[in-house]
Design an enzyme around this catalytic site. Structure first.
Site, PDB file in Angstrom:
ATOM      1  N   GLY A 413       7.782  -0.267  -4.486  1.00 46.96           N
ATOM      2  CA  GLY A 413       7.857  -0.065  -5.432  1.00 46.96           C
ATOM      3  C   GLY A 413       8.173  -1.745  -6.111  1.00 46.96           C
ATOM      4  CB  SER A 414       8.806  -3.720  -9.448  1.00 45.73           C
ATOM      5  OG  SER A 414       7.488  -2.476  -9.953  1.00 45.73           O
ATOM      6  CB  SER A 415      12.563  -3.294  -5.286  1.00 44.55           C
ATOM      7  OG  SER A 415      11.474  -2.647  -3.949  1.00 44.55           O
TER       8      SER A 415
END
Length: 673
Positions: A413-415
């Site tokens: 994801g956005s990590s």
């Protein structure tokens, strides 16, 4: 008359031939005898080459079968009997014994044995034939051995090596546990046997067998089963039963229990399959062997080598055994890890039993400080032999405590957005201060994308959108546009420089991170998805932590290490970020915690910087999606470690903000005064 002449001639011819035939010398007999000896053909030696005096003293069993049994029992190998050949013109007096110095050597379970002896041949008649025959006694097996001596083999167990954390704290050690047992005179309720059997994972039949042994007396302690030192609840239940008690016994201990179980692993009874697999390594049916984790991986180093002694002992009571050969035990190697066991436990406890995983690395050395999987299990349960019922409970638990999540890979994801930003910054296509006007909740490049659109969670984010705000608001549209500006080739090349698509250079076998299933991006839509950690992108949790290192080190990414004696600062990749670009990301990641959606990690005294991420696991129509939350973080002022944490099923629990909250607990515990 003519016939008699022919018969007489034949008799004379036979006599002449017999007279001309070469008689076997003692040297000839010695050569044949030692060949049989070296070939371990003891029956042939006995039948055809031993003197009548030897045969009278020792029967064939004492000679052949005893030697054959000793060869098997003592693992005798490479038996070699040698001698110096006599001169060819040597003369032998049949009235005198022929004496030959010989050298005997062999390998045994206790090491090499070699010695010198004199072998005597005498000339005598046996079965109407005269030959040279050997005198023999048991000292030709081992020096000084007599017919009445027994040969004994004694094994000294090697001490298994211990596993320590970086600070010398034991992770796996040779400690104590408890032997639970019955005192028969006080065990008055036979109906309680079933309760004891269930508690100790055994059977009533086994308990009866133990109690019916010939040595058992009413006040004796009769061992039934073992209990780990940490299992106080089980001990309490046992001693509630009249007649049950326990004693201390040597046992492997795992002081950090479930928090380190997937990493430490455990030892357990060797199975028939493992015994066959390691049949040449000296294991026995009663041995314990590394079954999982580092206990299994490091088995050869931890196990050590048992000592073996071969002794001969006279028949007299109290006689002192005499040493034939002794190989001292070599204890197993103690191994120190880079893991910080206290930090690991703090991290595991902070995860509150949620399904997930976490890793932490020292960004300045590459040392792995934390590697945990949650929920977990008690390694002592498996060491002592887990019951089928208990194993079924664990294996059917929907949280899958037996599954090692730190070895797997997940959509980040956005990590992953800071890594996307790093690639764009270095490619020169991403200008951190350049604002982009983005409106609405969804976006697509043009109609060629069909029904596919990029969605963002915070359309309220203010324009123009620059890198700092894009990270604070975790704007998918911004990063999709940056990936399109880079193009597939530059983006893939940049991700590969961060280690995607290659084996993680680590001591354990971890699932590699991937850009996609085949390493390519087939469409612009897949390129967009991948830029914010969706699509087919997967990352391993340890690798994810390592990927943040260049932000702190100004471009260096180190190979993660696990063993303290491994060289640190082994460069995996370099020149991933220039200092100005690294400084930009440092500022942005601190602002994510100050102003963004990781404010649960905004601690008053600890300036945490990091990035959250949520990966949606799409379900079939009509089913709700499941979200996996991430938070990768570090102390901006004192980056002692980078902590990457992943928690599954955060959709009903504040999403990735919940992971930031759990990570904050780690920092509070770590920096607690």
């Amino acid at each position: 008359m003519k016939r008699k002449f022919i018969v007489l001639t034949a008799v004379l011819l036979i006599a002449m031939l017999a007279g001309c035939a070469k008689k076997e010398s003692p040297a000839d007999r010695l050569a044949a005898y030692t060949k049989f000896w070296n070939d371990e053909k003891f029956t042939d030696m006995y039948t055809d080459y031993l003197s009548s005096g030897t045969k009278k003293t020792f029967d064939q069993n004492e000679f052949a079968e005893r030697q054959e049994k000793l060869i098997e029992d003592l693992s005798i190998d490479d038996l070699e009997v040698t001698y110096k050949k006599p001169k060819e013109d040597a003369e032998w007096d049949e009235e005198q014994p022929a004496v030959f110095p010989i050298h005997i050597k062999m390998d045994t379970a206790a090491g090499p044995v070699e010695f010198d002896k004199d072998l005597t041949f005498i000339y005598e008649e046996q079965d109407e034939e005269k030959h040279w025959y050997a005198d023999w006694d048991p000292s030709f097996i081992f020096p000084g051995l007599t017919a009445t001596d027994t040969v004994q083999i004694q094994t000294t167990k090697a001490v298994r090596g211990k596993i320590f954390d970086r600070n010398g704290k034991p992770i796996a050690m040779n400690g104590i546990g408890y032997e639970a047992g019955i005192v028969p005179g006080k065990f008055t309720d036979a109906g309680k046997k079933a309760d004891v059997a269930k508690l100790l994972n055994t059977t009533v039949e086994f308990i009866d067998k133990q109690l019916n042994q010939s040595w058992v007396q009413p006040d004796y302690f009769v061992p039934i089963g073992k209990v780990a030192k940490t299992d106080e609840a089980l001990l309490a239940k046992l001693i509630e039963i009249p007649g049950m008690t326990y004693q201390e016994t040597a046992m492997r201990e795992y002081p950090y229990g479930a928090s380190l179980a997937h990493l430490s692993g455990y030892i357990g009874p060797i199975t028939a399959e493992l015994l066959e697999k390691h049949k040449d390594a000296g294991y026995t049916e009663t041995d314990l062997i590394g079954r999982q984790g580092l206990e299994r991986i490091l088995e050869d180093r931890l196990r050590g080598e048992n000592g073996v002694g071969i002794y001969m002992k006279g028949p007299e009571a109290g006689s002192t055994p005499e040493k034939i050969a002794v190989k001292e035990a070599v204890d197993g190697e103690d191994i120190t890890l880079t893991i910080d066991a206290d930090l690991q436990k703090k991290t595991y406890d902070a995860m509150r039993g949620e399904t997930g995983t976490a890793a932490a690395v020292d960004p300045l050395t590459g040392e792995t400080l934390v590697l945990t999987s949650s929920p977990s299990f008690d390694p002592a349960e498996f060491m002592l032999g887990i019951s089928g019922e208990r194993y079924k409970t664990l294996s059917e638990d929907p949280k899958q405590p037996l599954f090692n999540r730190f070895a797997a890979a997940y959509a980040p994801g956005s990590s992953i957005k800071p890594i996307t930003a790093a690639v764009g910054l270095e490619a020169g296509t991403l200008k951190p201060d350049a604002g982009i006007m983005i409106s609405g909740k969804t976006w697509q490049k043009d109609s060629s994308w069909g029904s596919y659109r990029v969605s963002r969670f915070h359309p309220e984010a203010p324009n123009p959108m620059d890198l700092n705000k894009a990270l604070i608001y975790s704007d998918n549209i911004y990063f999709a546009q940056q990936a399109l500006a880079m193009g597939k080739e530059k983006f893939i090349s940049g991700l590969k420089r961060f280690g995607f698509g290659e084996e993680i250079p680590f001591a354990l076998n971890l699932t590699p991170s991937q850009i996609s299933n085949d390493g390519t991006l087939a469409s612009e839509g897949q390129l967009a998805d991948t830029s914010f950690g969706q699509g087919q992108m997967l990352t391993n949790i340890l690798h994810l932590a390592v990927m943040y290192e260049p932000i702190i080190t100004n471009g260096l990414m180190y190979k993660p290490t696990l063993y303290k004696d491994d060289a640190t600062q082994q460069v995996w990749q370099k020149d991933l970020l220039t200092k100005p670009n690294a400084d930009e990301l440092k500022t942005d990641l601190r602002n994510v915690v100050l102003d963004g959606f990781a404010q649960k990690a905004n601690l008053p005294d600890i300036p945490v910087a990091g990035k959250t991420g949520t990966a949606e696991l799409k379900k079939a129509a009509g089913e709700s999606g499941q979200d996996t939350g991430f938070f990768v973080s570090y102390n901006a002022d004192h980056p002692n470690f980078i902590l990457a944490m992943m928690i599954e099923h955060v959709e009903d629990n504040n999403g990735s903000g919940y992971v930031a909250e759990l990570a904050a607990d780690v920092y509070k515990a770590y920096y607690k005064k």
